[in-house]
Design an enzyme around this catalytic site. Structure first.
Site: not given
Lengths: 265, 304
Positions: B34, B243, B246, B268, B274
């Site tokens: 970080g 979605c 899909c 998606c 997808c």
């Protein structure tokens, strides 16, 4: 007098010994010594350039003195020379046990953050993570400094000068510091707003038992706020004593000049 | 490596000394999860803001045997993704793929793939602004001190402001996180939907900011906690639709406008995820007649 006498029996909060700071050949402040007791208000007065602000910067650890020792009674650690503190320790002190009220509220506030956020910042800085509690505390403090609670989500830039100054005070006092530094807290405010602010400050300081070091060139401010007074000229303390004593019976020629310069309305 | 040799560039564009410098920075960044490690960012044949930081990191970690996947907003076929993929085909001659689990290096902008990442994979994020405190504290000297002393109260002030104004934490992307309990980190502009995926991820996560010349990293299996309040806990986005192609209900959905009469569909954002689901027989409300991978049919079919 008896109140002052009982203070003496307590341990001091801050002690300055021969604090000296110069800028090249120019003297900022020279050989300043004093002792501050818990709950006591010390006023530092003097003309522009007399070293008031330099002294305040040294005392609050923002400026390193050339010589001299400033010791402070830290919670749980006893007397510590503030010059020996590491930077994170000093920053921690500054946002917990100390407060700093600037002359210009823009120096002490976050202008892009709401009033509530400004007051809550110190709480969050010391680990508060409950929104409801933080907001409750912010409301509590805004009420104490007489800011309308409906303004809690407004930005300080929409506030008047007096409100900004009161917000700055609330932001500093929220962590219940034991020592607050004030640099011309009423500068730039009109007299009626000044009077209200001073009245408020006096009430809060007495109620919470906060020690204050207030720098000003306005004798009315110290007359109302300060227990004791130091008069500075050309970097040196020329006279010090109880406020009423110094103002009513000035001994040093400069203090006499200063007192006689105030217009009586 | 014939492609690289023919193109006249050193393998992966950067010279070996530069790659060494960046790898050294990457090691430093991985050692302090970080922490924003400065590096000598180079000019790349690409404008700042288009992924110069990500490209430099990818160029420094990629080898001839690696398989590269590049996504932009989750899609493999957007301009930025296509350009960067072509760039590495040209200068490194590496194999490229659209399949998340086949890739060893994934460079991304704005998304983390839906398919879980695995050990051995590296994900490289393009970062426009590495400093999470920047909009709150403009002074770099001050923000560096705040990181050094772990003074992160100010970030909480931003979340406070959100709740005060909107009643909930309204930050939806680039949502600040604490890495390994120590450093506050900007996760790049990924939606906060993806924040939980960074937690204890088995892959190596590298972040490159080209303009700001900073690199930071999250080693595998590291704690990444999204900031919040006790009474306003961190929450990801959710949709009441599935979605349209899909029928997935667990992926990040993009809203697509399909005509000028208010028609819209949710699909998606991760095109690979997808397409894979449709190949496995999942069919959404508008995905019935389409061959796999050509979701544009659904769009054009509606206009007739």
């Amino acid at each position: 007098m008896s109140a002052a006498a009982s203070m003496r029996t307590r341990a001091p909060l801050m002690q300055a010994r021969s604090v000296t700071r110069s800028y090249g050949g120019n003297i900022g402040c020279r050989d300043v010594s004093f002792t501050l007791y818990p709950g006591e208000v010390i006023g530092i007065v003097g003309e522009s350039g007399s070293g008031k602000s330099t002294l305040l910067a040294c005392l609050s650890g923002r400026l390193e003195p050339d010589s001299g020792v400033i010791s402070y009674d830290m919670r749980g650690r006893g007397f510590v020379d503030i010059q020996t503190l590491s930077e994170p320790e000093r920053r921690m002190l500054m946002r917990t046990d100390w407060g700093m009220v600037h002359q210009n509220p823009r120096d002490g506030l976050r202008m892009a953050v709401s009033a509530g956020g400004n007051v809550g910042e110190r709480l969050m800085a010391v680990g508060a993570r409950h929104y409801g509690d933080i907001r409750g505390e912010a409301q509590n403090w805004l009420a104490k400094v007489e800011i309308d609670l409906e303004r809690i989500d407004d930005k300080p830039r929409t506030f008047s000068g007096g409100m900004q100054q009161r917000l700055q005070i609330a932001r500093n006092l929220v962590t219940t510091p034991r020592l607050v530094f004030m640099d011309e807290p009423t500068g730039g405010l009109d007299v009626s707003v000044q009077a209200r602010l001073l009245d408020l400050l006096r009430g809060l300081v007495r109620e919470l038992g906060i020690a204050v070091i207030v720098v000003t060139h306005d004798l009315a401010v110290v007359r109302l706020l300060a227990d004791r007074l130091m008069v500075m000229r050309r970097g040196e303390v020329v006279e010090h004593g109880l406020t009423d004593q110094v103002l009513d019976d000035p001994h040093h020629p400069y203090t006499q000049l200063l007192v006689s310069s105030v217009l009586q309305a | 490596m014939s492609g690289a040799r023919e193109s006249g560039y050193n393998f992966a564009y950067l010279d070996e000394q530069t790659k060494r410098m960046i790898r050294r920075t990457l090691l430093k960044a991985l050692a302090a999860p970080g922490y924003q490690a400065p590096f000598g960012g180079r000019e790349m044949p690409l404008a700042y803001g288009w992924g110069t930081g990500g490209i430099q990191v990818t160029a420094s970690v990629i080898g001839p045997e690696d398989v590269l996947k590049v996504i932009d907003q989750g899609a493999d076929d957007t301009t930025n993704a296509v350009s960067i993929r072509r760039f590495f085909q040209l200068v490194a001659d590496v194999e490229t793929t659209e399949a998340t689990e086949k890739a060893t290096v994934i460079q991304t902008r704005h998304r983390i793939p839906e398919a879980p990442l695995e050990e051995g994979q590296i994900i490289v994020y393009q970062v426009p602004q590495p400093e999470p405190l920047r909009h709150l504290e403009p002074r770099e000297v001050e923000t560096r001190k705040m990181h050094a002393y772990a003074e992160y109260g100010l970030m909480q002030v931003r979340l406070y402001e959100d709740i005060a104004r909107y009643g909930h934490i309204a930050t939806t992307y680039d949502y600040p996180v604490m890495v390994n309990g120590r450093y506050l980190m900007a996760p790049s502009p990924i939606p906060k939907f993806d924040n939980p995926k960074m937690q204890d991820n088995p892959a190596i996560q590298l972040f490159g900011a080209g303009r700001e010349k900073r690199i930071y990293a999250i080693p595998p299996y590291t704690s990444v906690r999204s900031l919040d309040f006790e009474d306003h806990p961190f929450r990801t986005q959710s949709w009441d639709q599935r979605c349209a192609l899909c029928d997935a209900d667990d992926s990040y959905l993009d809203e697509v406008i399909t005509d000028d009469r208010g028609g819209r569909m949710f699909v998606c954002s991760d095109t690979d995820y997808c397409a894979r689901r449709r190949a496995n027989g999942h069919v959404g409300a508008q995905g019935a007649i389409d061959p796999v991978g050509e979701k544009t049919d659904a769009l054009s079919g509606d206009a007739q």
